[in-house]
Design an enzyme around this catalytic site. Structure first.
Site, mmCIF file in Angstrom:
data_model
loop_
_atom_site.group_PDB
_atom_site.id
_atom_site.type_symbol
_atom_site.label_atom_id
_atom_site.label_comp_id
_atom_site.label_asym_id
_atom_site.label_seq_id
_atom_site.Cartn_x
_atom_site.Cartn_y
_atom_site.Cartn_z
ATOM 1 N N GLY A 61 -43.091 -63.156 16.031
ATOM 2 C CA GLY A 61 -43.186 -62.316 16.940
ATOM 3 C C GLY A 61 -44.405 -61.602 16.936
ATOM 4 O O GLY A 61 -45.430 -61.239 17.706
ATOM 5 N N GLN B 60 -46.566 -53.949 16.330
ATOM 6 C CA GLN B 60 -47.077 -54.820 17.100
ATOM 7 C C GLN B 60 -47.632 -54.610 18.548
ATOM 8 O O GLN B 60 -48.486 -54.914 18.939
ATOM 9 C CB GLN B 60 -45.882 -55.971 17.253
ATOM 10 N N ASP C 271 -38.054 -53.403 8.532
ATOM 11 C CA ASP C 271 -37.715 -54.748 7.996
ATOM 12 C C ASP C 271 -36.654 -54.561 6.695
ATOM 13 O O ASP C 271 -36.205 -55.570 6.339
ATOM 14 C CB ASP C 271 -38.971 -55.355 7.682
#
Length: 434
Positions: free
Chosen positions: A97, A174, A323
């Site tokens: 990603g 991101q 994460d």
């Protein structure tokens, strides 16, 4: 027949030193940003894993030269900020990603067409959250169906992108990075404001390449780069990945009679939520030999077995440990009392629906221990744990978390263990050594 990996219960404490592999986020960015310079950049401690190699393949396809000296050391030479060239083929982001979302920002301003594909997992992940702000800047990006899934096509606009001020509904590195990279080529400054500050590796590294950035509160502004102002450093040393260190921080805390030294771990404040939560749970973790490398803070971490207690945490810390939720859930199973996790809805659109995966698979080992909520989990500590077979769902973080859970309890058989190659190819050999 699915691949299986058997992890036996630890016969004794885990002791010794572990060299933590290079940070995944920083490895991606080092190759990408070096490929926009026009002088060679020597990258050390690069994470030689499937996700980061996806970025290498994409940058090569765009005309950058990438030469490996060994698995973890490479030299990247670009042709300048405006030197990327049209790829001859479809760009494959694999499972990554980060590769896809950051490259969307980088390729949106380019004067050529590019098309992305990816693996089955990435093809299911939503890209609208990046496509929306880039479209507001004038980019033309087309995905499949209303979720803007892969394959994605980026079409040249023939004009400069517009600088915008984007209020992001999510704290996502991101999303932020894609907008900032597009902003390098825009006609005016570009600002991203987040609800909470997400990891800032992009800002740290861009500053090291001579890019002008300004930060205030949860906002960051990037200014268009003038010709000649983008300067690549001669060398980048990637710190160890705290997300990979997390498995050993938890294992060292919950496996009896353990004492571990984790070397060269990045302790960027936007990533150290795992240290805050484990410390609040009562973990014995110390930082030694603190230093700075390439604008990033680094230290050696020690961890010893400790009695843990349940804690509660929510949305405000989530960008700093998103994460690490699967491995924190493992720690919570061994803690006294309940651990309550909220504000983690983002985990439903990771490599797999991680909230559902944790609740479903961990309960095969610890029945009745986890309640799944819309945006989080309630984990009942000190539940009876048994040996079982569980699926990683092809998700590297699930596979490694299950391995630690099995080692700390009565063993586990993991389905699809090879997913660890995405971020930590030597993980299983490391735990067998310990």
């Amino acid at each position: 027949m699915a691949e299986m990996k058997m992890i036996e219960a630890a016969q004794h404490g885990w002791r010794g030193a572990v060299d933590i592999p290079g940070d995944k986020s920083i490895s991606h960015r080092s190759v990408m940003f070096a490929g926009l310079g026009d002088t060679p950049v020597h990258i050390r401690n690069f994470l030689h894993a499937a996700d980061c190699l996806s970025t290498v393949h994409v940058m090569r396809a765009l005309g950058s030269t990438v030469e490996f000296l060994n698995e973890n050391e490479l030299i990247v030479t670009g042709k300048g900020l405006h030197g990327l060239t049209e790829p001859m083929t479809v760009l494959d982001a694999g499972n990554s990603g980060t590769t896809l979302r950051l490259m969307m920002g980088l390729l949106a301003p380019q004067p050529f067409l590019s098309v992305f594909c990816g693996d089955a997992s990435l093809t299911r992940r939503p890209m609208g959250r990046v496509l929306l702000p880039l479209s507001a800047m004038g980019a033309r990006i087309y995905g499949r169906n209303t979720n803007n899934n892969l394959p994605l096509t980026i079409v040249p606009t023939g004009e400069k992108l517009r600088g915008i001020h984007y209020e992001s509904p999510v704290a996502s590195a991101q999303v932020k990075s894609a907008i900032l990279l597009a902003g390098l080529y825009a006609d005016a400054s570009t600002t991203v404001t987040e609800p909470y500050v997400s990891r800032d590796h992009t800002e740290q590294m861009l500053a090291g390449f001579g890019v002008r950035l300004e930060r205030t509160g949860t906002s960051v502004t990037v200014f268009p780069v003038e010709d000649g102002a983008y300067r690549a450093p001669e060398e980048i040393t990637v710190p160890g990945d705290i997300s990979s260190a997390a498995y050993f921080l938890v294992a060292g805390s919950i496996i009896e009679d353990s004492s571990l030294l984790l070397r060269n771990v990045g302790i960027n404040p936007t990533r150290t939520g795992i240290l805050d939560v484990l410390t609040e749970m009562g973990a014995y973790i110390t930082l030694q030999n603190e230093r700075t490398s390439g604008g990033e803070r680094v230290a050696d971490l020690t961890v010893e077995t400790a009695p843990l207690r349940g804690v509660s945490f929510g949305a405000e810390i989530m960008p700093r440990l998103i994460d690490e939720i699967p491995i924190i859930a493992v720690a919570a199973l061994f803690a006294e009392g309940d651990t309550v996790i909220t504000g983690a809805g983002e985990l439903r659109v990771k490599e797999t629906d991680r909230l559902h995966a944790i609740a479903t698979e961990f309960q095969k080992l610890a029945p009745g221990s986890i309640e799944e909520r819309e945006d989080g989990l309630i984990i009942h500590g000190k539940t009876e744990i048994q040996r079982a077979q569980a699926s990683s769902y092809g998700d590297h973080r699930m596979a490694m978390s299950l391995a630690v859970l099995g080692a700390a309890a009565k063993g586990v058989i993991i389905e699809e263990p090879d997913s660890v190659n995405i971020s930590y190819p030597t993980f299983f050999s490391e735990i067998e050594r310990l």
